[in-house]
Design a protein around this motif. Structure first.
Motif, PDB file in Angstrom:
ATOM      1  N   ASP A  13      24.502  58.213 -10.030  1.00  9.92           N
ATOM      2  CA  ASP A  13      23.288  57.214  -9.713  1.00  9.92           C
ATOM      3  C   ASP A  13      22.824  57.174  -8.351  1.00  9.92           C
ATOM      4  OD1 ASP A  13      22.807  56.679 -12.545  1.00  9.92           O
ATOM      5  OD2 ASP A  13      24.533  55.393 -12.534  1.00  9.92           O
ATOM      6  N   ASP A  20      19.109  53.934 -10.849  1.00  9.74           N
ATOM      7  CA  ASP A  20      20.676  53.634 -11.501  1.00  9.74           C
ATOM      8  C   ASP A  20      20.314  54.051 -12.990  1.00  9.74           C
ATOM      9  OD1 ASP A  20      22.105  51.750 -13.215  1.00  9.74           O
ATOM     10  OD2 ASP A  20      23.105  51.962 -11.592  1.00  9.74           O
ATOM     11  N   SER A  21      20.876  55.017 -13.380  1.00 12.85           N
ATOM     12  CA  SER A  21      20.858  55.603 -14.856  1.00 12.85           C
ATOM     13  C   SER A  21      20.953  54.337 -15.936  1.00 12.85           C
ATOM     14  CB  SER A  21      21.639  56.655 -15.346  1.00 12.85           C
ATOM     15  OG  SER A  21      22.833  56.384 -15.128  1.00 12.85           O
ATOM     16  N   SER A  22      21.926  53.544 -15.726  1.00 15.67           N
ATOM     17  CA  SER A  22      22.103  52.440 -16.618  1.00 15.67           C
ATOM     18  C   SER A  22      20.984  51.342 -16.649  1.00 15.67           C
ATOM     19  CB  SER A  22      23.585  51.766 -16.204  1.00 15.67           C
ATOM     20  OG  SER A  22      23.767  50.825 -17.127  1.00 15.67           O
ATOM     21  N   ARG A  23      20.771  51.214 -15.421  1.00 18.90           N
ATOM     22  CA  ARG A  23      19.496  50.139 -15.280  1.00 18.90           C
ATOM     23  C   ARG A  23      18.264  50.666 -15.964  1.00 18.90           C
ATOM     24  NH1 ARG A  23      18.394  46.231 -10.194  1.00 18.90           N
ATOM     25  NH2 ARG A  23      17.687  44.527 -11.342  1.00 18.90           N
ATOM     26  N   TRP A  25      17.911  52.865 -18.316  1.00 16.65           N
ATOM     27  CA  TRP A  25      18.219  52.799 -19.719  1.00 16.65           C
ATOM     28  C   TRP A  25      17.897  51.272 -20.296  1.00 16.65           C
ATOM     29  CZ3 TRP A  25      18.458  54.820 -24.183  1.00 16.65           C
ATOM     30  CH2 TRP A  25      19.330  54.678 -25.109  1.00 16.65           C
ATOM     31  N   THR A  26      18.483  50.413 -19.679  1.00 12.66           N
ATOM     32  CA  THR A  26      18.183  48.937 -20.199  1.00 12.66           C
ATOM     33  C   THR A  26      16.454  48.812 -19.969  1.00 12.66           C
ATOM     34  OG1 THR A  26      20.064  47.996 -19.338  1.00 12.66           O
ATOM     35  CG2 THR A  26      18.313  46.683 -19.341  1.00 12.66           C
ATOM     36  N   ASP A  44      21.873  42.828 -16.830  1.00 14.02           N
ATOM     37  CA  ASP A  44      21.730  43.894 -15.830  1.00 14.02           C
ATOM     38  C   ASP A  44      21.409  43.780 -14.594  1.00 14.02           C
ATOM     39  OD1 ASP A  44      22.405  46.305 -17.640  1.00 14.02           O
ATOM     40  OD2 ASP A  44      20.802  47.523 -16.733  1.00 14.02           O
ATOM     41  N   LEU A  62      30.081  46.004 -20.252  1.00 10.88           N
ATOM     42  CA  LEU A  62      29.921  46.956 -21.004  1.00 10.88           C
ATOM     43  C   LEU A  62      29.946  46.506 -22.382  1.00 10.88           C
ATOM     44  CD1 LEU A  62      31.640  50.070 -19.628  1.00 10.88           C
ATOM     45  CD2 LEU A  62      29.202  49.794 -19.786  1.00 10.88           C
ATOM     46  N   HIS A  65      26.793  44.393 -22.871  1.00  9.34           N
ATOM     47  CA  HIS A  65      25.490  45.091 -23.081  1.00  9.34           C
ATOM     48  C   HIS A  65      25.534  46.074 -24.423  1.00  9.34           C
ATOM     49  CE1 HIS A  65      22.661  48.272 -21.475  1.00  9.34           C
ATOM     50  NE2 HIS A  65      23.415  49.127 -22.147  1.00  9.34           N
ATOM     51  N   THR A 117      28.645  55.297 -15.295  1.00  8.49           N
ATOM     52  CA  THR A 117      27.838  54.956 -16.609  1.00  8.49           C
ATOM     53  C   THR A 117      28.460  55.593 -17.697  1.00  8.49           C
ATOM     54  OG1 THR A 117      25.995  54.936 -15.117  1.00  8.49           O
ATOM     55  CG2 THR A 117      25.300  55.351 -17.211  1.00  8.49           C
ATOM     56  N   MET A 118      27.950  54.819 -18.791  1.00 14.84           N
ATOM     57  CA  MET A 118      28.221  55.145 -20.058  1.00 14.84           C
ATOM     58  C   MET A 118      28.113  56.763 -20.326  1.00 14.84           C
ATOM     59  SD  MET A 118      26.748  51.893 -22.309  1.00 14.84           S
ATOM     60  CE  MET A 118      25.165  52.083 -21.362  1.00 14.84           C
TER      61      MET A 118
END
Length: 224
Positions: A13, A20-23, A25-26, A44, A62, A65, A117-118
């Motif tokens: 990220d 940011d790949s997690s954000r 994704w959200t 997030d 996590l 989430h 990230t996951m």
């Protein structure tokens, strides 16, 4: 991989990815109306603030989430992930990152992506980048669902060092010259273990330390 003398290790990220790949994704789950509770977005926002402040409790984040989509099985989630990567991630991958990865592979230097990230997001993104190995935060699975609990050592801060060392031990690699690329001061533990550090669009704290240490500072953008 027994005779490896060098490794190229990358954060994901804001390093290989402009975002940011997690954000992302959200936002994808929200925009597709898969998740409709506004607390999902608020969680997030708090995660990003805590991350940049260096006080993020990754396990708590996590668990909260994943609780929002615990009723969906892993196969369904993976279908969303495939669509998400095509729609949201591929356009945001830095071309400079792709080029450097290709250069290392031409030299037969393994490329490893380690992200906080996951892993169910990290692995398919790393595949897009042709990385040889990828590591993310593994989530416990039970009866084809994510429970919300972390499985093993999370790839966050010192955990990145531990997971890389664990992988090297499993591959019987005693010592290897490590090139490391990152944007974040959260990755300082791995920076200090690496032999050659490259910062990518570094945050303020990392930029200051990079200047003192003489690390190479790079600026990447999507308009190569």
């Amino acid at each position: 991989m027994k005779n490896i003398t060098s490794l190229a290790v990358f954060d994901l990220d804001e390093t290989l990815l402009s975002g940011d790949s997690s954000r992302l994704w959200t936002r994808y789950l929200w925009d597709k109306k898969i998740i409709t509770d506004s607390q999902f977005l608020a969680l997030d926002d708090q995660m990003i603030a805590d991350y940049h402040a260096g006080k993020l409790n990754m396990d708590d984040y996590l668990y909260q989430h994943l609780s929002f989509y615990r009723n969906y099985n892993i196969e369904t989630i993976n279908q969303w992930v495939n669509d998400y990567i095509e729609e949201c991630i591929t356009p945001l991958l830095y071309p400079q990152g792709r080029d450097i990865i290709a250069q290392y592979q031409q030299q037969h230097i393994p490329v490893i992506i380690i992200s906080a990230t996951m892993s169910f997001l990290v692995h398919p993104i790393a595949k897009q980048l042709n990385a040889d190995i990828s590591m993310g935060i593994d989530m416990e699975m039970k009866e084809d669902h994510y429970t919300g609990y972390v499985d093993g050592i999370p790839t966050f801060r010192e955990g990145k060092v531990s997971r890389l060392q664990q992988w090297m031990e499993n591959e019987n690699i005693n010592k290897s010259y490590v090139y490391f690329y990152t944007d974040s001061s959260n990755d300082l533990p791995l920076c200090y273990q690496a032999d050659n550090v490259f910062t990518i669009n570094a945050d303020k704290q990392l930029a200051q330390i990079a200047n003192k240490k003489g690390w190479t500072s790079l600026k990447w953008d999507l308009n190569k």
